[in-house]
Design an enzyme around this catalytic site. Sequence first.
Site, PDB file in Angstrom:
ATOM      1  N   ARG A 292       0.812  -1.223   0.000  1.00 36.75           N
ATOM      2  CA  ARG A 292       0.000   0.000   0.000  1.00 36.75           C
ATOM      3  C   ARG A 292       0.841   1.267   0.000  1.00 36.75           C
ATOM      4  NH1 ARG A 292      -3.942  -1.475   2.882  1.00 36.75           N
ATOM      5  NH2 ARG A 292      -3.151  -3.583   2.857  1.00 36.75           N
ATOM      6  N   THR A 293       1.927   1.292   0.712  1.00 38.14           N
ATOM      7  CA  THR A 293       2.725   2.522   0.738  1.00 38.14           C
ATOM      8  C   THR A 293       3.318   2.788  -0.642  1.00 38.14           C
ATOM      9  OG1 THR A 293       3.255   2.090   3.044  1.00 38.14           O
ATOM     10  CG2 THR A 293       4.581   3.744   1.935  1.00 38.14           C
TER      11      THR A 293
ATOM     12  N   LYS B 281      22.722  -8.475  -4.352  1.00 37.20           N
ATOM     13  CA  LYS B 281      24.110  -8.809  -4.706  1.00 37.20           C
ATOM     14  C   LYS B 281      25.091  -8.178  -3.722  1.00 37.20           C
ATOM     15  CE  LYS B 281      22.651  -8.674  -9.519  1.00 37.20           C
ATOM     16  NZ  LYS B 281      22.490  -7.721 -10.598  1.00 37.20           N
TER      17      LYS B 281
ATOM     18  N   ARG C   6      11.817   2.344   1.141  1.00 33.75           N
ATOM     19  CA  ARG C   6      11.548   1.580   2.363  1.00 33.75           C
ATOM     20  C   ARG C   6      12.659   0.548   2.508  1.00 33.75           C
ATOM     21  NH1 ARG C   6       6.055  -0.874   4.617  1.00 33.75           N
ATOM     22  NH2 ARG C   6       5.885   1.329   5.061  1.00 33.75           N
TER      23      ARG C   6
ATOM     24  N   HIS D 135       8.511   6.647   9.929  1.00 34.70           N
ATOM     25  CA  HIS D 135       7.642   6.496   8.761  1.00 34.70           C
ATOM     26  C   HIS D 135       6.875   7.815   8.624  1.00 34.70           C
ATOM     27  CE1 HIS D 135       5.309   4.877   5.673  1.00 34.70           C
ATOM     28  NE2 HIS D 135       4.619   3.938   6.289  1.00 34.70           N
TER      29      HIS D 135
END
Lengths: 307, 142
Positions: free
Chosen positions: A51-52, A80, A101, A129
């Site tokens: 959703r974000t 990697k 995020r 957040h």
Amino acid sequence: MRSAIDIVDFSTQEIEDMIGVALDIIDNPDKYAHACDRKKLATLFFEPSTRTRLSFEAAMYELGGNVISVSSANSSSAAKGESVADTVKVVSCYADIIAMRHPKEGAALVAANNATIPVINAGDGGHCHPTQTFADLLTIYREKGTFENLTIGLCGDLKFGRTVHSLINAMCRYTGNKFVLISPNELKLPSYVKKDVLKERGIPYVQTTSLEEVMPDLDVLYMTRVQRERFFNEEDYLRLKDTYVLDMKKLARAKDDLCIMHPLPRVNEISVAVDDDPRACYFKQVLNGKYMRMALILKLLKEAGTI
Amino acid sequence: MNVDSIKTGVVIDHITAGKGMQLYELLNLGSLDVPVAIIQNVISRKMGKKDIIKIDADIPVDLNIIGYVDPGATVNIIKNEKLIEKLNIDMPERLVNVLKCYNPRCITQTEQELPHIFKLTNKEKQVYRCIYCETQAKNPEV
């Protein structure tokens, strides 16, 4: 280069200005439909979140911009072993703004220190957040018409719940607010938030384990999910995850104008039956999040001289 | 042992009694190939008891580390048996690669080349927090 890492990086005036822009976007969406023409948002999501990411992408498209995306850590160079610093230096060459995020706390600051374009923290582990808090603030403002003299109940995981810490930081700036902290003993608000934020500023608060007892006092009830990903021990998660379930029976004693919020996704914390109650504001909160992300993208791109 | 027994070097004086060894370790003085003396529990009119560290060589010492461990300490720079500078120490605003963040969720745990940076967030209570995850410093380690 101005970035958005933590809610405390923004003054009260700046937040209120962004709320003003968000309200204007709601009333006059066409005015903003080409504000970010030919600009690109890079969404770098190294931790699962639907959703974000969708909210950021919708926000950029509604501003007329485009989106380039890394949808999971497994499909990116992070798998990697590339550092956050190198990743954002590379992405800075392709995009005009980054929304990131990451599961590690402080990753957003590392990104902002190394990118040559603005970075928006879309969640760095259990730390910050800020755009969720912007969504929460717009919701409180639209539902209550004020940020002052409110009794705000915060319920559930107050220990790892980053949205709770940021919301406390933001609402502490206004006069007359009281906090009611409702959580199991294991998930109480960390002492540094209590000491450095609440006690330091003389903000009244009470701690309790009973949601029912305090329900009649609340103007805002902010429910949170107990997050599996924050626990090292599965047993603790299973024991605590269903401590609080908000249902119509518990709501019987609540005020008629209570504003029920939740950062979503919910699991069992709010019964589906509550969704039809006019006091349920958590889906409005989602929409408000998109408007505030639009306002934030505009602000940062303007400050960077990109638009 | 007296201050003037050093020809050229550094004397860290007025160290709170008991903190001399911690300072010795954090300043990594054990790795130096020069005479270093720690004098513990020296009688002091002002402090009752104090520790003193004497380094018999003209080497730079990290004042930030001293300020973090014991902001009341003083640093005397000696040249040709003369006191040429007396530095009063204050708590540093930032500590770079002095402490390590112990929070397993901090980005510094996975990205090994990041500097460990702590900032002073409460001078009165001497609280330092990691700039990345805001975890409060404790159990200082090199």
